[in-house]
Enzyme design. Structure first.
Site, PDB file in Angstrom:
ATOM      1  CE  LYS A 163      -4.040   1.900   2.495  1.00 54.87           C
ATOM      2  NZ  LYS A 163      -4.672   2.200   3.515  1.00 54.87           N
ATOM      3  NE  ARG A 202      -6.563  10.579   3.837  1.00 55.99           N
ATOM      4  CZ  ARG A 202      -4.640  10.531   3.124  1.00 55.99           C
ATOM      5  NH1 ARG A 202      -4.696  11.647   3.129  1.00 55.99           N
ATOM      6  NH2 ARG A 202      -4.312   9.358   2.515  1.00 55.99           N
ATOM      7  NE  ARG A 222      -3.693   7.264   6.335  1.00 55.96           N
ATOM      8  CZ  ARG A 222      -4.136   8.304   6.849  1.00 55.96           C
ATOM      9  NH1 ARG A 222      -3.270   8.017   8.217  1.00 55.96           N
ATOM     10  NH2 ARG A 222      -5.306   8.636   7.297  1.00 55.96           N
ATOM     11  CD  GLU A 243       5.881  -3.730   3.436  1.00 60.88           C
ATOM     12  OE1 GLU A 243       4.948  -4.900   4.761  1.00 60.88           O
ATOM     13  OE2 GLU A 243       5.609  -2.532   4.021  1.00 60.88           O
ATOM     14  CE  LYS A 276      -6.467   1.758  -0.331  1.00 63.48           C
ATOM     15  NZ  LYS A 276      -6.866   1.905   0.973  1.00 63.48           N
ATOM     16  CB  SER A 329     -11.208   7.799  -3.108  1.00 66.93           C
ATOM     17  OG  SER A 329      -9.683   7.742  -2.496  1.00 66.93           O
ATOM     18  CE1 TYR A 375     -14.858   3.552  -2.970  1.00 58.57           C
ATOM     19  CE2 TYR A 375     -13.467   4.125  -4.158  1.00 58.57           C
ATOM     20  CZ  TYR A 375     -14.078   3.544  -3.108  1.00 58.57           C
ATOM     21  OH  TYR A 375     -13.051   3.640  -1.773  1.00 58.57           O
TER      22      TYR A 375
END
Ligand code: PBG
Length: 328
Positions: free
Chosen positions: A197, A207, A218, A234, A249, A275, A314
């Site tokens: 990610k 957000r 982040r 990872e 992602k 998003s 989505y």
């Protein structure tokens, strides 16, 4: 003049032959719909930056879950937005907190007809908006966060979730969650690990979707967009820690990573069309700059072609409808 012997155009000459030789297909069972449930809403709340996406009430969430099951989707990924935030995200551990209520509502609506998944992270629950708790210097404290993730997983299992999706990028999160689940005899609950990610600018509209209060970024826990080897590391770590499925992602800017992970992973590989990817398509289409439906179908098809076995999108319900109607 010498004419070509090989004519690749022969296999493109009409839709029948194109359909016959298509190497990548979309099926509703490969699609996972991300959904938001917000505490205290009386009506679904439309999101400005994600036209067509809403924050749900418990009732409207049940309805959309039923639609998802009827459409034959693979799964649903639930995000919860609580009213009360604090430094440690304590609402995340409340068995009757909004996310756990959402899980119960969805499970009561769809039973085992749809894989019910939950976002396992603290960012929606903390007042600072980080995915974990902070130490006295303001850094995200990895191991203190792990303890909370473990407890959170147990409440999700108790609420009936089929699979948890740890998205916080803390080191060791998959192992701790696996152990915590097993401790409460939730061996059947799976882990879809957000393994690679990235710290992406394309999370912007999310957000708004989760009323995030994050200031800053982040970058100390999500991956640097410059890096590729790290994605493999990872993923290897998550596999060794017991991930049942892994994820890359965002999707569209990371298709190379997706391909590499898909080439070595021996568990299913998901990708999340996030998003900002959604918002870009919607914004360009609203301006008449691209053909929306064609762009939607192409975007998800290319994520599958790059190696994703499942796609969180989505657009899942809309795509399933097009597939059923033979449009794609
Ligand atoms: C963290 C989380 C995020 C998304 C899913 N889980 C946001 C972030 O890491 O900042 C983003 C999803 C999207 O943008 O559609 N709980």
């Amino acid at each position: 003049m010498s004419f070509p012997l090989q004519r690749p155009r022969r296999l493109r000459q009409n839709s029948a032959v194109r359909r016959m030789v298509a190497q990548t297909r979309l099926h509703p069972s490969q699609l996972i719909l991300p959904v938001f449930i917000k505490e205290g809403l009386t009506e679904p709340n439309p999101l400005v930056s994600m036209p067509g996406v809403v924050q749900h009430t418990e009732d409207s969430l049940k309805q959309v879950a039923t639609q998802a099951a009827t459409a034959g989707l693979g799964g649903i990924m639930i995000f919860g937005i609580p009213q009360k935030l604090d430094a440690t995200g304590s609402e995340a551990l409340n068995p009757d907190g909004i996310l756990n209520r959402g899980i119960r509502a969805v499970v009561s609506a769809v039973g085992d007809d749809l894989v019910v998944m939950s976002d396992l992270c603290l960012d929606e629950f903390t007042e600072h908006g980080h995915c974990g708790v902070l130490d006295e210097t303001g850094r995200v404290d990895n191991d203190a966060t792990l303890e909370l993730y473990g407890k959170m997983a147990q409440t999700h299992a108790e609420a009936g979730v089929h699979m948890v999706g740890p998205s916080g990028m803390m080191d060791g999160q998959v192992r701790v969650i696996r152990e915590s689940l097993d401790e409460v005899s939730a061996q059947h609950v799976g882990i879809l690990a957000y393994s690679a990610k990235y710290a992406s600018a394309f999370y912007g509209p999310f957000r708004e979707a989760v009323d995030s209060s994050l200031t800053g970024d982040r970058k100390t826990y999500q991956m640097d967009p410059a890096n590729r080897r790290e994605a493999l590391l990872e993923t290897e770590l998550d596999l060794a820690e017991g991930a049942d499925m892994v994820m890359v992602k965002p999707a569209m800017s990371y298709l190379d990573i997706l391909r590499e992970v898909a080439d070595f992973s021996d568990v299913p590989v998901a990708a999340y069309q996030i998003s900002g990817e959604y918002a870009m398509i919607e914004a360009a289409a609203a301006n008449g700059w691209i053909n929306r439906d064609a762009a939607v179908a192409e975007s998800v098809l290319s994520i599958r072609r790059a190696g994703a076995d499942q796609v969180l999108t989505y657009y899942a319900l809309e795509l399933a409808d097009w597939i059923h109607r033979g449009l794609i």
